[in-house]
Design a protein around this motif. Sequence first.
Motif, mmCIF file in Angstrom:
data_model
loop_
_atom_site.group_PDB
_atom_site.id
_atom_site.type_symbol
_atom_site.label_atom_id
_atom_site.label_comp_id
_atom_site.label_asym_id
_atom_site.label_seq_id
_atom_site.Cartn_x
_atom_site.Cartn_y
_atom_site.Cartn_z
ATOM 1 N N LEU A 30 -15.467 -50.828 1.749
ATOM 2 C CA LEU A 30 -14.438 -51.289 0.816
ATOM 3 C C LEU A 30 -13.031 -50.933 1.304
ATOM 4 C CD1 LEU A 30 -16.230 -50.638 -2.575
ATOM 5 C CD2 LEU A 30 -15.852 -52.815 -1.420
ATOM 6 N N LYS A 31 -12.949 -50.032 2.301
ATOM 7 C CA LYS A 31 -11.640 -49.692 2.873
ATOM 8 C C LYS A 31 -11.017 -50.894 3.578
ATOM 9 C CE LYS A 31 -11.986 -44.743 3.553
ATOM 10 N NZ LYS A 31 -10.557 -44.438 3.342
ATOM 11 N N VAL A 32 -11.831 -51.902 3.849
ATOM 12 C CA VAL A 32 -11.323 -53.090 4.522
ATOM 13 C C VAL A 32 -10.223 -53.760 3.692
ATOM 14 C CG1 VAL A 32 -12.822 -54.945 3.635
ATOM 15 C CG2 VAL A 32 -12.195 -54.923 6.049
ATOM 16 N N PHE A 33 -10.260 -53.519 2.376
ATOM 17 C CA PHE A 33 -9.260 -54.138 1.500
ATOM 18 C C PHE A 33 -7.912 -53.417 1.567
ATOM 19 C CE2 PHE A 33 -13.271 -55.594 -0.369
ATOM 20 C CZ PHE A 33 -13.003 -56.953 -0.418
ATOM 21 N N PHE A 34 -7.850 -52.287 2.279
ATOM 22 C CA PHE A 34 -6.588 -51.555 2.371
ATOM 23 C C PHE A 34 -5.921 -51.742 3.733
ATOM 24 C CE2 PHE A 34 -9.246 -49.372 -0.763
ATOM 25 C CZ PHE A 34 -8.422 -49.487 -1.868
ATOM 26 N N GLY A 35 -6.344 -52.772 4.444
ATOM 27 C CA GLY A 35 -5.653 -53.120 5.676
ATOM 28 C C GLY A 35 -6.294 -52.581 6.929
ATOM 29 N N PRO A 36 -5.921 -53.158 8.083
ATOM 30 C CA PRO A 36 -6.549 -52.818 9.369
ATOM 31 C C PRO A 36 -6.338 -51.365 9.755
ATOM 32 C CG PRO A 36 -4.678 -54.308 9.657
ATOM 33 C CD PRO A 36 -4.941 -54.228 8.194
ATOM 34 N N GLU A 37 -5.179 -50.809 9.420
ATOM 35 C CA GLU A 37 -4.900 -49.444 9.866
ATOM 36 C C GLU A 37 -5.880 -48.458 9.257
ATOM 37 O OE1 GLU A 37 -0.747 -47.321 9.708
ATOM 38 O OE2 GLU A 37 -0.651 -49.347 10.573
ATOM 39 N N GLU A 38 -6.031 -48.580 7.932
ATOM 40 C CA GLU A 38 -6.904 -47.642 7.233
ATOM 41 C C GLU A 38 -8.365 -47.859 7.633
ATOM 42 O OE1 GLU A 38 -5.992 -46.896 3.237
ATOM 43 O OE2 GLU A 38 -7.881 -45.866 2.814
ATOM 44 N N PHE A 39 -8.774 -49.139 7.762
ATOM 45 C CA PHE A 39 -10.172 -49.436 8.093
ATOM 46 C C PHE A 39 -10.505 -48.968 9.511
ATOM 47 C CE2 PHE A 39 -13.739 -52.382 9.084
ATOM 48 C CZ PHE A 39 -14.577 -52.005 8.058
ATOM 49 N N ASN A 40 -9.626 -49.286 10.458
ATOM 50 C CA ASN A 40 -9.869 -48.861 11.846
ATOM 51 C C ASN A 40 -9.802 -47.346 11.966
ATOM 52 O OD1 ASN A 40 -10.171 -51.504 12.542
ATOM 53 N ND2 ASN A 40 -8.121 -51.746 13.434
ATOM 54 N N GLY A 41 -8.893 -46.747 11.185
ATOM 55 C CA GLY A 41 -8.772 -45.284 11.188
ATOM 56 C C GLY A 41 -10.050 -44.631 10.687
ATOM 57 N N TYR A 42 -10.647 -45.250 9.655
ATOM 58 C CA TYR A 42 -11.925 -44.747 9.119
ATOM 59 C C TYR A 42 -13.014 -44.857 10.182
ATOM 60 C CZ TYR A 42 -16.393 -45.251 6.658
ATOM 61 O OH TYR A 42 -17.697 -45.171 6.282
ATOM 62 N N GLY A 43 -13.028 -46.001 10.881
ATOM 63 C CA GLY A 43 -13.998 -46.196 11.962
ATOM 64 C C GLY A 43 -13.841 -45.132 13.040
ATOM 65 N N HIS A 44 -12.608 -44.782 13.315
ATOM 66 C CA HIS A 44 -12.365 -43.763 14.339
ATOM 67 C C HIS A 44 -12.832 -42.391 13.852
ATOM 68 C CE1 HIS A 44 -10.527 -41.613 17.625
ATOM 69 N NE2 HIS A 44 -9.932 -40.816 16.732
ATOM 70 N N TRP A 45 -12.570 -42.126 12.565
ATOM 71 C CA TRP A 45 -12.966 -40.831 12.002
ATOM 72 C C TRP A 45 -14.474 -40.615 12.112
ATOM 73 C CZ3 TRP A 45 -16.178 -39.965 7.707
ATOM 74 C CH2 TRP A 45 -16.330 -38.613 7.372
#
Lengths: 241, 249
Positions: free
Chosen positions: A53-68
């Motif tokens: 659901l983080k995908v709805f908060f934009g690429p930065e947050e979603f990609n950052g989550y993926g990195h985490w």
Amino acid sequence: MALATKSGRNTARPPAAAPTRGFWASTIGKKTVMAASGLIMLAYLVAHVTGNLKVFFGPEEFNGYGHWLRVMGAPVLHHQWGLWIARIVLLTAVVAHAVSAYQLSRRDIKARPTAYVHRRKGASYATRTMRWGGVVLGLFIVWHVLDLTTGTVHAGGFEEGRPYQNVIDTFSTWYGNVIYIVAMLAVGLHVRHGFWSAAQTLGIGNARRERALTFLANALALVLTAGFIAVPVGVMTGVVS
Amino acid sequence: MRLNLRVWRQKNGDAEGAMATYRVDGISPDMSFLEMLDTLNEELILRGEDPVAFDHDCREGICGACSLVINGDAHGPERTTSCQLHMRSFRDGDTIDVEPWRAAAFPVVKDLVVDRSAFDRIIQAGGYVSVPTGSAPEAHATPVPKADADHAFEHAECIGCGACVAACPNGSAMLFTSAKVNHLGVLPQGAPERESRVLDMVAQMDAEGFGGCTLTGECATACPKGIPLPSIAAMNKEWLRARRKAGRS
């Protein structure tokens, strides 16, 4: 008590196998393995949908989550160790779930070799689709990993570390949407009967908790299905782009 | 009433069976289902044909002998035994399908009669309490809390008819086995054999070739005595507890 009918060779029929108290040999033992592995996968799905659901908060947050996810558990765990531990646990759960389901299903089919001539409507749809629904989900997981983890069957250019763009690629194809949405409906049905059944198998269910468990099973099924499907719908409607 | 019956006919366990069609006339709505079959059999005997074999004994709904799948339902459309099902549950001119219990562990002996001795062997494996014989003990020597007594009695109602197995799509005997495990497990008299009972009964149940439980709930719906579905969860709990204890000793 049932009558011990006296007649010829039928009555003399010995039991199919010698009784054993072993854990894995028992139908209840196998069901316990199925229930426990199912609950592990269910817990993972809850975490997975939250992350999605983080995908709805934009690429930065979603990609950052993926990195985490790759540095999860640092500094105790080395790079990607957390991720690999999760993958190993999940793979073990999938295999245990599938093997117990396969063995129990074969046994169940053998235990009822003759169907009734007069057919009647059976149990609920969710209950009747557990076996084939499980097979569908197994195939979906293979496609899903090849699509968004390894990128083998990914539509468009798969870029590691850019999950936001990869997700948009997948849900920009009609078949990506169809496969995904059908599978997520199957997840809902599977969880609906599976969660409640797991509670019964592990002996947690009783008459007093019946309503709470049914509610929880339905709520989990609904939240997971709606949460997962929100992503392709978001891409299709342009909310995620 | 006039009825069309389609009845499973099978000479013996090794023969092939098939549904045979019969017409019966002059059926009173107050007859039980078994009395209706008696009427059919009287006609068959007069015609010199082989009467339909079916299990029956007390005809009061308490012995567990009768075992008919009527229109796909174990014991028919009412929540009772086949002998306590009355023809008023059907309409004039109905076609009624009558079949035997279907399960690998319950082989057909003849027509509608199946061999349910697998149930007897499950009971023999642990469905009992060992008590010293002699004079009857003082009734108040072993107090049983009211809630436990009720729980035990609810499960003691099982008559072992096998409708649960017949209704289950997996031919599972979990509800039957759980009835006895719940009945005896909750009582102080059953406590000494609490662990061995559930382990041995489940082991015997599996050895007999019954299927596993997929919680479809068909068994509890078919049970003429209303043994509830949560009894299976309670037996699973007992089994897991017994396994843990067995692992320690």
